[in-house]
Scaffold this motif. Sequence first.
Motif, PDB file in Angstrom:
ATOM      1  N   ARG A  75       0.877  -1.176   0.000  1.00 48.94           N
ATOM      2  CA  ARG A  75       0.000   0.000   0.000  1.00 48.94           C
ATOM      3  C   ARG A  75       0.906   1.214   0.000  1.00 48.94           C
ATOM      4  O   ARG A  75       1.773   1.352   0.863  1.00 48.94           O
ATOM      5  N   ILE A  76       0.702   2.092  -1.003  1.00 47.24           N
ATOM      6  CA  ILE A  76       1.581   3.251  -1.158  1.00 47.24           C
ATOM      7  C   ILE A  76       0.786   4.549  -1.299  1.00 47.24           C
ATOM      8  O   ILE A  76      -0.358   4.541  -1.737  1.00 47.24           O
ATOM      9  N   LEU A  77       1.455   5.638  -0.928  1.00 47.14           N
ATOM     10  CA  LEU A  77       0.942   6.993  -1.139  1.00 47.14           C
ATOM     11  C   LEU A  77       1.946   7.721  -2.019  1.00 47.14           C
ATOM     12  O   LEU A  77       3.058   8.025  -1.570  1.00 47.14           O
ATOM     13  N   PRO A  78       1.614   7.963  -3.294  1.00 55.53           N
ATOM     14  CA  PRO A  78       2.552   8.679  -4.165  1.00 55.53           C
ATOM     15  C   PRO A  78       2.886  10.058  -3.602  1.00 55.53           C
ATOM     16  O   PRO A  78       2.037  10.752  -3.044  1.00 55.53           O
ATOM     17  N   ILE A  79       4.152  10.439  -3.726  1.00 58.42           N
ATOM     18  CA  ILE A  79       4.631  11.751  -3.280  1.00 58.42           C
ATOM     19  C   ILE A  79       4.682  12.711  -4.457  1.00 58.42           C
ATOM     20  O   ILE A  79       4.332  13.876  -4.342  1.00 58.42           O
ATOM     21  N   ASP A  80       5.142  12.220  -5.590  1.00 56.76           N
ATOM     22  CA  ASP A  80       5.292  13.025  -6.804  1.00 56.76           C
ATOM     23  C   ASP A  80       4.622  12.300  -7.966  1.00 56.76           C
ATOM     24  O   ASP A  80       4.272  11.124  -7.862  1.00 56.76           O
TER      25      ASP A  80
END
Length: 75
Positions: A25-30
């Motif tokens: 599970r990821i949260l994109p930064i850029d």
Amino acid sequence: MSKDAAANAMRIRYTDQHGQTAVRRILPIDAPYLGSAPEHPETQWLLRAIDVEAPVGAGERVFAMARMAVLPPSA
């Protein structure tokens, strides 16, 4: 990280450089970018994101987009 942010993380299936595949599970930064990184020396599409389930302080990393598949949200 807030619980709301973690709850909105996108799910991906990712295969690392050692051939190990896992759901993350990821949260994109850029936005995705064309480039390289120490763990991805060849020029390719990369995504800098926070791995929500990584140990505290170790969550920000670079993912090679060619090694990921976006999964539907979990119910």
